[in-house]
Design a protein around this motif. Sequence first.
Motif, PDB file in Angstrom:
ATOM      1  N   ASP A  63     -38.528  26.625 -23.167  1.00  0.00           N
ATOM      2  CA  ASP A  63     -37.404  26.760 -22.230  1.00  0.00           C
ATOM      3  C   ASP A  63     -37.819  27.345 -20.888  1.00  0.00           C
ATOM      4  O   ASP A  63     -36.982  27.609 -20.030  1.00  0.00           O
ATOM      5  N   GLY A  64     -39.123  27.577 -20.700  1.00  0.00           N
ATOM      6  CA  GLY A  64     -39.606  28.066 -19.423  1.00  0.00           C
ATOM      7  C   GLY A  64     -39.465  29.561 -19.222  1.00  0.00           C
ATOM      8  O   GLY A  64     -39.821  30.074 -18.171  1.00  0.00           O
ATOM      9  N   THR A  65     -38.956  30.302 -20.217  1.00  0.00           N
ATOM     10  CA  THR A  65     -38.754  31.735 -20.032  1.00  0.00           C
ATOM     11  C   THR A  65     -40.040  32.531 -20.211  1.00  0.00           C
ATOM     12  O   THR A  65     -40.115  33.659 -19.781  1.00  0.00           O
ATOM     13  N   VAL A  66     -41.015  31.975 -20.849  1.00  0.00           N
ATOM     14  CA  VAL A  66     -42.296  32.650 -21.021  1.00  0.00           C
ATOM     15  C   VAL A  66     -43.373  31.704 -20.523  1.00  0.00           C
ATOM     16  O   VAL A  66     -43.474  30.580 -20.982  1.00  0.00           O
ATOM     17  N   SER A  67     -44.184  32.155 -19.571  1.00  0.00           N
ATOM     18  CA  SER A  67     -45.185  31.275 -18.999  1.00  0.00           C
ATOM     19  C   SER A  67     -46.444  31.181 -19.841  1.00  0.00           C
ATOM     20  O   SER A  67     -47.228  30.278 -19.679  1.00  0.00           O
ATOM     21  N   SER A  68     -46.652  32.137 -20.735  1.00  0.00           N
ATOM     22  CA  SER A  68     -47.811  32.086 -21.623  1.00  0.00           C
ATOM     23  C   SER A  68     -47.506  32.911 -22.862  1.00  0.00           C
ATOM     24  O   SER A  68     -46.623  33.758 -22.852  1.00  0.00           O
ATOM     25  N   PRO A  69     -48.237  32.680 -23.935  1.00  0.00           N
ATOM     26  CA  PRO A  69     -48.046  33.500 -25.139  1.00  0.00           C
ATOM     27  C   PRO A  69     -48.399  34.952 -24.840  1.00  0.00           C
ATOM     28  O   PRO A  69     -49.545  35.268 -24.553  1.00  0.00           O
ATOM     29  N   LEU A  70     -47.429  35.808 -24.882  1.00  0.00           N
ATOM     30  CA  LEU A  70     -47.581  37.188 -24.408  1.00  0.00           C
ATOM     31  C   LEU A  70     -48.483  38.059 -25.279  1.00  0.00           C
ATOM     32  O   LEU A  70     -49.019  39.048 -24.814  1.00  0.00           O
ATOM     33  N   MET A  71     -48.654  37.706 -26.540  1.00  0.00           N
ATOM     34  CA  MET A  71     -49.497  38.482 -27.439  1.00  0.00           C
ATOM     35  C   MET A  71     -50.948  37.999 -27.389  1.00  0.00           C
ATOM     36  O   MET A  71     -51.852  38.689 -27.850  1.00  0.00           O
ATOM     37  N   LEU A  72     -51.172  36.843 -26.809  1.00  0.00           N
ATOM     38  CA  LEU A  72     -52.483  36.205 -26.877  1.00  0.00           C
ATOM     39  C   LEU A  72     -53.600  37.070 -26.301  1.00  0.00           C
ATOM     40  O   LEU A  72     -54.682  37.152 -26.878  1.00  0.00           O
ATOM     41  N   SER A  73     -53.374  37.744 -25.207  1.00  0.00           N
ATOM     42  CA  SER A  73     -54.441  38.553 -24.605  1.00  0.00           C
ATOM     43  C   SER A  73     -54.802  39.759 -25.476  1.00  0.00           C
ATOM     44  O   SER A  73     -55.908  40.289 -25.381  1.00  0.00           O
ATOM     45  N   LEU A  75     -54.706  39.572 -28.843  1.00  0.00           N
ATOM     46  CA  LEU A  75     -55.099  39.064 -30.157  1.00  0.00           C
ATOM     47  C   LEU A  75     -56.512  39.470 -30.569  1.00  0.00           C
ATOM     48  O   LEU A  75     -56.703  39.907 -31.710  1.00  0.00           O
ATOM     49  N   PRO A  76     -57.527  39.366 -29.708  1.00  0.00           N
ATOM     50  CA  PRO A  76     -58.866  39.791 -30.156  1.00  0.00           C
ATOM     51  C   PRO A  76     -58.900  41.234 -30.660  1.00  0.00           C
ATOM     52  O   PRO A  76     -59.503  41.523 -31.696  1.00  0.00           O
ATOM     53  N   GLU A  77     -58.226  42.127 -29.950  1.00  0.00           N
ATOM     54  CA  GLU A  77     -58.209  43.526 -30.383  1.00  0.00           C
ATOM     55  C   GLU A  77     -57.410  43.700 -31.666  1.00  0.00           C
ATOM     56  O   GLU A  77     -57.816  44.447 -32.562  1.00  0.00           O
ATOM     57  N   ASP A 138     -48.306  27.137 -11.302  1.00  0.00           N
ATOM     58  CA  ASP A 138     -48.170  27.315  -9.857  1.00  0.00           C
ATOM     59  C   ASP A 138     -49.511  27.513  -9.172  1.00  0.00           C
ATOM     60  O   ASP A 138     -49.688  27.116  -8.027  1.00  0.00           O
ATOM     61  N   SER A 139     -50.444  28.153  -9.848  1.00  0.00           N
ATOM     62  CA  SER A 139     -51.711  28.434  -9.182  1.00  0.00           C
ATOM     63  C   SER A 139     -52.868  28.160 -10.121  1.00  0.00           C
ATOM     64  O   SER A 139     -52.753  28.310 -11.328  1.00  0.00           O
ATOM     65  N   LYS A 140     -53.980  27.756  -9.545  1.00  0.00           N
ATOM     66  CA  LYS A 140     -55.174  27.536 -10.350  1.00  0.00           C
ATOM     67  C   LYS A 140     -55.679  28.854 -10.920  1.00  0.00           C
ATOM     68  O   LYS A 140     -56.244  28.884 -11.995  1.00  0.00           O
ATOM     69  N   LYS A 141     -55.450  29.946 -10.204  1.00  0.00           N
ATOM     70  CA  LYS A 141     -55.858  31.262 -10.696  1.00  0.00           C
ATOM     71  C   LYS A 141     -55.138  31.579 -12.009  1.00  0.00           C
ATOM     72  O   LYS A 141     -55.731  32.071 -12.953  1.00  0.00           O
ATOM     73  N   GLY A 142     -53.828  31.301 -12.061  1.00  0.00           N
ATOM     74  CA  GLY A 142     -53.065  31.530 -13.284  1.00  0.00           C
ATOM     75  C   GLY A 142     -53.580  30.684 -14.429  1.00  0.00           C
ATOM     76  O   GLY A 142     -53.712  31.152 -15.553  1.00  0.00           O
ATOM     77  N   LYS A 143     -53.899  29.449 -14.160  1.00  0.00           N
ATOM     78  CA  LYS A 143     -54.420  28.537 -15.184  1.00  0.00           C
ATOM     79  C   LYS A 143     -55.796  29.008 -15.643  1.00  0.00           C
ATOM     80  O   LYS A 143     -56.083  29.014 -16.832  1.00  0.00           O
ATOM     81  N   LYS A 144     -56.643  29.442 -14.707  1.00  0.00           N
ATOM     82  CA  LYS A 144     -57.978  29.935 -15.053  1.00  0.00           C
ATOM     83  C   LYS A 144     -57.868  31.184 -15.915  1.00  0.00           C
ATOM     84  O   LYS A 144     -58.558  31.315 -16.921  1.00  0.00           O
ATOM     85  N   ASN A 145     -56.980  32.098 -15.541  1.00  0.00           N
ATOM     86  CA  ASN A 145     -56.767  33.308 -16.327  1.00  0.00           C
ATOM     87  C   ASN A 145     -56.294  32.955 -17.735  1.00  0.00           C
ATOM     88  O   ASN A 145     -56.765  33.524 -18.713  1.00  0.00           O
ATOM     89  N   GLN A 146     -55.363  32.020 -17.840  1.00  0.00           N
ATOM     90  CA  GLN A 146     -54.864  31.590 -19.143  1.00  0.00           C
ATOM     91  C   GLN A 146     -55.990  30.972 -19.966  1.00  0.00           C
ATOM     92  O   GLN A 146     -56.117  31.247 -21.152  1.00  0.00           O
ATOM     93  N   ASP A 148     -59.160  31.654 -19.761  1.00  0.00           N
ATOM     94  CA  ASP A 148     -60.027  32.753 -20.193  1.00  0.00           C
ATOM     95  C   ASP A 148     -59.436  33.493 -21.382  1.00  0.00           C
ATOM     96  O   ASP A 148     -60.144  33.826 -22.330  1.00  0.00           O
ATOM     97  N   ILE A 149     -58.146  33.760 -21.335  1.00  0.00           N
ATOM     98  CA  ILE A 149     -57.465  34.448 -22.436  1.00  0.00           C
ATOM     99  C   ILE A 149     -57.538  33.604 -23.703  1.00  0.00           C
ATOM    100  O   ILE A 149     -57.841  34.100 -24.786  1.00  0.00           O
ATOM    101  N   GLU A 150     -57.280  32.312 -23.573  1.00  0.00           N
ATOM    102  CA  GLU A 150     -57.336  31.423 -24.733  1.00  0.00           C
ATOM    103  C   GLU A 150     -58.741  31.337 -25.300  1.00  0.00           C
ATOM    104  O   GLU A 150     -58.919  31.337 -26.523  1.00  0.00           O
ATOM    105  N   ALA A 151     -59.749  31.273 -24.447  1.00  0.00           N
ATOM    106  CA  ALA A 151     -61.134  31.203 -24.911  1.00  0.00           C
ATOM    107  C   ALA A 151     -61.515  32.481 -25.659  1.00  0.00           C
ATOM    108  O   ALA A 151     -62.156  32.420 -26.723  1.00  0.00           O
TER     109      ALA A 151
END
Length: 184
Positions: A63-73, A75-77, A138-146, A148-151
């Motif tokens: 629904d567009g209310t969350v731009s990324s999985p908020l727990m994902l960053s 998760l490794p910890e 919206d930005s390549k920086k946001g996509k790159k950060n996402q 990195d988090i996913e990787a």
Amino acid sequence: MIRSATQSLMAISSFAPSIVAKECMPRFRDALDPSALNTSHQAPSVIRGLKWLVPTLLVPRGDGTVSSPLMLSYLPEFLRLTLPSIDPSDALKTMYGMAFYHSLLNTISIPDEDFTKSKDHSNNYHAPLHLFELKSEDSKKGKKNQDDIEARAASALRDWAPEFVRKVLVLFDSYVVFDHCITL
């Protein structure tokens, strides 16, 4: 009381996920840290809370209310810090840890190299980490950060999986010994 509290967090996270993630994820991480002796008693409750929050804070919403999985960053910890919850001498803590892992593994899968290279994902009913996408690019920086988090999360899951399996096998072995003692 803890069950009601964690279920309430889940309910709130369904309509205010960013607020719950911002408030809970750092505190949960700190409470699970073994060096924090003054919060170690919180570990079982925190692990139970994580179990309830996986569906709302780890899965991207359509629904567009969350731009990324908020727990994902986190998760490794969380994977590293919750492994000690599988403890044959503490059934309650083990039960909470296994419930968290069950919730997590029913939500996402651990993508391996063969899966990543494959174009056919029709047999997979979980959301593979590498298929998560930003809802707003919206930005390549946001996509790159996402990315990195996913990787990091995918790598942590692959590193965690063998240790998790070994812990479960130790758990099985301990109950076999216990069951054997009872039958004697």
